[in-house]
Scaffold this motif. Structure first.
Motif, PDB file in Angstrom:
ATOM      1  N   LEU A  19      -9.561  -5.239  13.114  1.00 26.49           N
ATOM      2  CA  LEU A  19      -8.772  -6.229  13.827  1.00 26.49           C
ATOM      3  C   LEU A  19      -8.555  -7.456  12.944  1.00 26.49           C
ATOM      4  CD1 LEU A  19     -10.244  -6.092  17.446  1.00 26.49           C
ATOM      5  CD2 LEU A  19      -8.107  -5.107  16.592  1.00 26.49           C
ATOM      6  N   TYR A  20      -7.372  -8.034  13.082  1.00 35.59           N
ATOM      7  CA  TYR A  20      -6.969  -9.174  12.274  1.00 35.59           C
ATOM      8  C   TYR A  20      -6.323 -10.229  13.158  1.00 35.59           C
ATOM      9  CZ  TYR A  20      -7.853  -6.041   8.382  1.00 35.59           C
ATOM     10  OH  TYR A  20      -8.470  -5.189   7.498  1.00 35.59           O
ATOM     11  N   LYS A  21      -6.423 -11.465  12.719  1.00 41.49           N
ATOM     12  CA  LYS A  21      -5.839 -12.594  13.444  1.00 41.49           C
ATOM     13  C   LYS A  21      -4.700 -13.177  12.622  1.00 41.49           C
ATOM     14  CE  LYS A  21      -7.028 -17.231  15.178  1.00 41.49           C
ATOM     15  NZ  LYS A  21      -8.105 -18.245  15.277  1.00 41.49           N
ATOM     16  N   ALA A  22      -3.610 -13.541  13.312  1.00 44.53           N
ATOM     17  CA  ALA A  22      -2.488 -14.209  12.656  1.00 44.53           C
ATOM     18  C   ALA A  22      -2.068 -15.407  13.502  1.00 44.53           C
ATOM     19  CB  ALA A  22      -1.316 -13.252  12.470  1.00 44.53           C
ATOM     20  N   THR A  23      -1.499 -16.402  12.858  1.00 44.79           N
ATOM     21  CA  THR A  23      -1.040 -17.621  13.525  1.00 44.79           C
ATOM     22  C   THR A  23       0.452 -17.796  13.280  1.00 44.79           C
ATOM     23  OG1 THR A  23      -3.204 -18.645  13.169  1.00 44.79           O
ATOM     24  CG2 THR A  23      -1.382 -20.112  13.748  1.00 44.79           C
ATOM     25  N   LYS A  24       1.188 -18.167  14.331  1.00 42.86           N
ATOM     26  CA  LYS A  24       2.629 -18.358  14.178  1.00 42.86           C
ATOM     27  C   LYS A  24       2.925 -19.782  13.708  1.00 42.86           C
ATOM     28  CE  LYS A  24       5.634 -16.432  16.985  1.00 42.86           C
ATOM     29  NZ  LYS A  24       6.483 -16.154  18.182  1.00 42.86           N
ATOM     30  N   VAL A  25       3.669 -19.878  12.608  1.00 48.56           N
ATOM     31  CA  VAL A  25       4.093 -21.162  12.050  1.00 48.56           C
ATOM     32  C   VAL A  25       5.581 -21.072  11.752  1.00 48.56           C
ATOM     33  CG1 VAL A  25       3.828 -22.828  10.181  1.00 48.56           C
ATOM     34  CG2 VAL A  25       1.820 -21.585  11.032  1.00 48.56           C
ATOM     35  N   LEU A  38     -11.279  -9.987  11.106  1.00 51.55           N
ATOM     36  CA  LEU A  38     -12.373 -10.380  11.979  1.00 51.55           C
ATOM     37  C   LEU A  38     -13.703  -9.934  11.376  1.00 51.55           C
ATOM     38  CD1 LEU A  38     -10.007 -11.017  13.806  1.00 51.55           C
ATOM     39  CD2 LEU A  38     -11.263 -10.036  15.722  1.00 51.55           C
ATOM     40  N   PRO A  39     -14.773 -10.687  11.610  1.00 49.25           N
ATOM     41  CA  PRO A  39     -16.027 -10.442  10.887  1.00 49.25           C
ATOM     42  C   PRO A  39     -16.752  -9.163  11.267  1.00 49.25           C
ATOM     43  CG  PRO A  39     -16.311 -12.166  12.533  1.00 49.25           C
ATOM     44  CD  PRO A  39     -14.842 -11.888  12.443  1.00 49.25           C
ATOM     45  N   PHE A  40     -16.410  -8.532  12.381  1.00 47.33           N
ATOM     46  CA  PHE A  40     -17.116  -7.322  12.770  1.00 47.33           C
ATOM     47  C   PHE A  40     -16.357  -6.050  12.397  1.00 47.33           C
ATOM     48  CE2 PHE A  40     -15.063  -9.365  16.382  1.00 47.33           C
ATOM     49  CZ  PHE A  40     -14.197  -8.383  16.850  1.00 47.33           C
ATOM     50  N   ASN A  41     -15.298  -6.165  11.584  1.00 50.29           N
ATOM     51  CA  ASN A  41     -14.684  -4.972  10.991  1.00 50.29           C
ATOM     52  C   ASN A  41     -15.694  -4.271  10.090  1.00 50.29           C
ATOM     53  OD1 ASN A  41     -12.308  -5.680  12.260  1.00 50.29           O
ATOM     54  ND2 ASN A  41     -11.327  -6.479  10.410  1.00 50.29           N
ATOM     55  N   SER A  42     -15.529  -2.964   9.913  1.00 51.88           N
ATOM     56  CA  SER A  42     -16.529  -2.218   9.150  1.00 51.88           C
ATOM     57  C   SER A  42     -15.911  -0.996   8.485  1.00 51.88           C
ATOM     58  CB  SER A  42     -17.665  -1.770  10.082  1.00 51.88           C
ATOM     59  OG  SER A  42     -18.580  -0.927   9.423  1.00 51.88           O
ATOM     60  N   LYS A  43     -16.548  -0.559   7.396  1.00 53.19           N
ATOM     61  CA  LYS A  43     -16.187   0.711   6.769  1.00 53.19           C
ATOM     62  C   LYS A  43     -16.741   1.900   7.549  1.00 53.19           C
ATOM     63  CE  LYS A  43     -16.077  -0.915   1.940  1.00 53.19           C
ATOM     64  NZ  LYS A  43     -16.673  -0.707   0.595  1.00 53.19           N
ATOM     65  N   ASN A  44     -17.654   1.632   8.465  1.00 54.89           N
ATOM     66  CA  ASN A  44     -18.383   2.710   9.136  1.00 54.89           C
ATOM     67  C   ASN A  44     -17.875   3.032  10.535  1.00 54.89           C
ATOM     68  OD1 ASN A  44     -20.232   2.888   6.925  1.00 54.89           O
ATOM     69  ND2 ASN A  44     -21.239   1.044   7.707  1.00 54.89           N
ATOM     70  N   TYR A  45     -17.032   2.197  11.092  1.00 56.11           N
ATOM     71  CA  TYR A  45     -16.471   2.468  12.413  1.00 56.11           C
ATOM     72  C   TYR A  45     -15.162   1.705  12.556  1.00 56.11           C
ATOM     73  CZ  TYR A  45     -18.825  -2.009  13.317  1.00 56.11           C
ATOM     74  OH  TYR A  45     -19.261  -3.303  13.243  1.00 56.11           O
ATOM     75  N   SER A  46     -14.408   2.057  13.586  1.00 61.58           N
ATOM     76  CA  SER A  46     -13.116   1.432  13.811  1.00 61.58           C
ATOM     77  C   SER A  46     -13.162   0.470  14.987  1.00 61.58           C
ATOM     78  CB  SER A  46     -12.051   2.497  14.096  1.00 61.58           C
ATOM     79  OG  SER A  46     -11.658   3.141  12.918  1.00 61.58           O
ATOM     80  N   VAL A  47     -12.338  -0.567  14.911  1.00 60.58           N
ATOM     81  CA  VAL A  47     -12.070  -1.452  16.043  1.00 60.58           C
ATOM     82  C   VAL A  47     -10.560  -1.597  16.156  1.00 60.58           C
ATOM     83  CG1 VAL A  47     -14.246  -2.707  16.093  1.00 60.58           C
ATOM     84  CG2 VAL A  47     -12.473  -3.445  14.532  1.00 60.58           C
ATOM     85  N   SER A  48     -10.053  -1.458  17.366  1.00 54.15           N
ATOM     86  CA  SER A  48      -8.598  -1.459  17.556  1.00 54.15           C
ATOM     87  C   SER A  48      -8.285  -1.829  18.998  1.00 54.15           C
ATOM     88  CB  SER A  48      -8.029  -0.085  17.197  1.00 54.15           C
ATOM     89  OG  SER A  48      -6.623  -0.118  17.169  1.00 54.15           O
ATOM     90  N   SER A  67     -12.283 -19.958  15.013  1.00 49.91           N
ATOM     91  CA  SER A  67     -12.467 -18.908  14.006  1.00 49.91           C
ATOM     92  C   SER A  67     -13.882 -18.346  14.030  1.00 49.91           C
ATOM     93  CB  SER A  67     -12.159 -19.474  12.608  1.00 49.91           C
ATOM     94  OG  SER A  67     -10.805 -19.877  12.512  1.00 49.91           O
ATOM     95  N   THR A  68     -14.619 -18.645  15.102  1.00 53.17           N
ATOM     96  CA  THR A  68     -15.985 -18.164  15.251  1.00 53.17           C
ATOM     97  C   THR A  68     -16.035 -17.099  16.344  1.00 53.17           C
ATOM     98  OG1 THR A  68     -16.852 -20.322  14.601  1.00 53.17           O
ATOM     99  CG2 THR A  68     -18.374 -18.822  15.710  1.00 53.17           C
ATOM    100  N   TYR A  69     -16.789 -16.032  16.087  1.00 58.41           N
ATOM    101  CA  TYR A  69     -16.862 -14.918  17.027  1.00 58.41           C
ATOM    102  C   TYR A  69     -18.318 -14.606  17.351  1.00 58.41           C
ATOM    103  CZ  TYR A  69     -12.106 -14.439  15.381  1.00 58.41           C
ATOM    104  OH  TYR A  69     -10.804 -14.703  15.046  1.00 58.41           O
ATOM    105  N   GLY A  70     -18.547 -14.225  18.594  1.00 56.43           N
ATOM    106  CA  GLY A  70     -19.884 -13.853  19.011  1.00 56.43           C
ATOM    107  C   GLY A  70     -20.221 -12.434  18.603  1.00 56.43           C
ATOM    108  N   LYS A  71     -21.263 -11.909  19.207  1.00 57.78           N
ATOM    109  CA  LYS A  71     -21.667 -10.534  18.954  1.00 57.78           C
ATOM    110  C   LYS A  71     -20.949  -9.625  19.945  1.00 57.78           C
ATOM    111  CE  LYS A  71     -25.724  -7.506  18.880  1.00 57.78           C
ATOM    112  NZ  LYS A  71     -27.197  -7.417  19.092  1.00 57.78           N
ATOM    113  N   PRO A  72     -20.288  -8.547  19.477  1.00 55.75           N
ATOM    114  CA  PRO A  72     -19.598  -7.635  20.397  1.00 55.75           C
ATOM    115  C   PRO A  72     -20.534  -7.086  21.465  1.00 55.75           C
ATOM    116  CG  PRO A  72     -18.929  -7.189  18.139  1.00 55.75           C
ATOM    117  CD  PRO A  72     -20.073  -8.167  18.056  1.00 55.75           C
TER     118      PRO A  72
END
Length: 382
Positions: free
Chosen positions: A197-203, A213-223, A257-262
Motif C-alpha cells: 500500500l502507498y500514500k499519495a497527496t493531491k497538489v 506504508l511501513p508495514f509493506n513486506s516481501k513476505n506477504y501482501s497488503v491491498s 504519516s504515522t501508522y499503528g500496528k495492524p
C-alpha cells in the motif's frame, strides 16, 4: 492444477480438476474449494455432498459448523428482501477486467482496469497489468470516458484505491516490482513480488509525494485499501501472519504519516476462507467480499455494522450471484454504490442503488490473489 485455476477464479476448470483431486485427497480444504466451485456453477446439491465430506474431515472449522447447522440455506438467502437495484455501467471495457470502483465526493470515479493493452502482460492470467483510471459522474447519471491517472501508474499492477473525504489523500495498492521490492527464485529464474500500500497527496490537481506504508513486506501482501470518514483508520486485506485464513480484513490507525500496528478484525468478519475488498462507509458500515461464509457461490458481498458488530449479513441478490461478486463501495452523500462481478464472464463494474428497504435511515440498519510466478506473488488484486 485445481488450486491454480481456483486462485484465478476459473471455476469451471477448477471444478474439473478438483473432481479428480478429491478421489484420493484427504485434505479438507480441497473438498471445501471443490464445493465452492460447484456453487459457482449453481450445482448446490452436488456442492453439499462435498461440504459434508469437508465437515467430516474438519468438524471444528466454523465453515463446517455453519454447514451442519444450515446446509440448505440457499432458498432463504434467495428470498431475502432486496436491498439494492443494480445496473451495468457504460465504462466497462470489452474482454478486460474492470473493478474496484469508488466514487469520491467531487464525483470522480476511480477504478482499476487491465484495458491498457500496451502494458506488459501478467503471465498468470494473460491480461495486461492493472492501471488506475478515473471517470466523472455527471448530474444526469452518465459517466465520462475513463482516463488513465498517469502519475500513479507504473508498468506493473497499480490499484485499487481509496480517497479521503476532502479528496486530497489517496491510498492505493501497487505491485512490489514497481519499487524493486521482490524476492529472487534462482532455481526457477523468477522474481516474486508482493502487493503493498502507498500514500499519495493531491497538489494542483495531480497526485504526488508517493510514499510506501511501513508495514509493506516481501513476505506477504497488503491491498484493497479503504479509509474511514475521519481519515484515522485504514482498512485493508492481507495474508500477513496472524490471520484466520487465506486473506483477512485488517485495520491500522493513521495519524498523519504515522501508522499503528495492524489489527485483525477477528471472526466477526474473517473466516478460514478468503476475505477482501473492505469498504467502510461514512456511517461505519463495513462491506467486504468473502468466500468463507454461506453465499450463492464464489465471492459474495457481506456487510457488518461496526458500531454494533453483532451480525454479519449477506446482502443478497441482485448484487450477489453464483459467480464472483466483490469490491462493493457506497457513497452515502450521493446515495449510490458500485461493485464488480464476473457474472457475464469478465470482471465488470455495476452501479447499485438502494431499494425500498435500503433508503436513507433504513440503509444503515438493514442492510480477486492474482499470483504471477514471474510478477506478483500476492493474493489476487481482484
Amino acid at each position: 492444477m485445481a488450486d491454480s485455476y481456483y486462485n484465478v477464479y476459473n471455476t469451471a476448470e477448477a471444478a474439473k480438476w478438483y473432481a479428480k483431486a478429491v478421489v484420493k485427497s484427504s485434505d479438507g480444504e480441497t473438498f471445501y474449494r471443490y464445493a465452492q466451485t460447484l456453487k459457482s456453477q449453481g450445482k448446490y446439491q452436488e456442492a453439499n455432498v462435498q461440504m459434508d465430506k469437508f465437515a467430516s474431515l474438519m468438524p471444528n472449522d466454523q465453515r463446517a459448523k455453519d454447514h451442519k447447522a444450515n446446509p440448505n440455506y440457499i432458498p432463504s438467502l434467495a428470498d431475502k428482501t432486496k436491498l439494492f437495484d443494480v445496473k451495468e455501467t457504460t465504462i466497462n471495457s470489452k474482454d478486460q477486467s474492470d473493478f474496484g470502483a469508488i466514487l469520491t465526493n467531487d464525483n470522480t470515479l476511480y477504478f482499476a482496469s487491465t484495458r491498457n493493452t500496451s502494458n506488459k502482460t501478467d503471465k498468470w492470467n494473460n491480461q495486461p497489468y492493472l492501471d488506475i483510471f478515473s471517470s466523472t459522474l455527471n448530474l444526469n447519471g452518465t459517466l465520462t470516458e475513463p482516463q488513465k491517472v498517469n502519475e500513479l501508474n507504473t508498468p506493473y499492477h497499480d490499484g485499487p484505491v481509496t480517497v479521503s473525504v476532502d479528496g486530497n489523500t489517496m491510498f492505493f495498492a501497487r505491485d512490489g516490482h514497481s519499487e524493486g521490492v521482490y524476492e529472487k527464485d534462482k532455481k526457477n529464474k523468477i522474481q516474486i513480488g508482493e502487493q503493498g500500500l502507498y500514500k499519495a497527496t493531491k497538489v494542483n490537481g495531480k497526485w504526488t509525494s508517493i510514499q510506501a506504508l511501513p508495514f509493506n513486506s516481501k513476505n506477504y501482501s497488503v491491498s484493497h485499501p479503504s479509509l474511514s470518514k475521519d481519515g484515522k483508520t485504514l482498512y485493508f486485506a492481507s495474508n500477513m501472519p496472524g490471520g484466520l485464513g487465506d486473506t483477512d480484513i485488517w485495520k491500522v490507525s493513521v495519524n498523519g504519516s504515522t501508522y499503528g500496528k495492524p489489527e485483525n478484525l477477528g471472526s466477526s468478519v474473517n473466516t478460514a476462507g478468503k476475505e477482501g475488498f473492505p469498504y467502510i462507509t461514512d456511517d461505519n458500515i463495513l462491506y467486504f467480499a468473502s468466500s468463507g461464509r454461506q453465499g450463492f457461490g464464489g465471492l459474495d458481498v457481506f456487510k457488518i455494522d461496526l458500531n454494533n458488530p453483532t451480525e454479519t449479513i449477506n446482502i443478497g441478490k441482485p448484487v450477489n450471484t453464483e459467480k464472483d461478486d466483490f469490491s462493493f463501495s457506497f457513497n452515502t452523500n450521493k446515495n449510490i454504490g458500485f461493485f464488480s462481478s464476473n457474472r457475464d464472464g469478465m470482471d465488470n463494474i455495476f452501479s447499485s442503488h438502494p431499494g425500498l428497504f435500503g433508503r436513507s435511515g433504513c440503509f444503515s440498519k438493514r442492510q480477486k490473489n492474482r499470483k504471477s510466478a514471474c510478477q506478483c506473488n500476492g493474493f489476487n488484486f481482484r
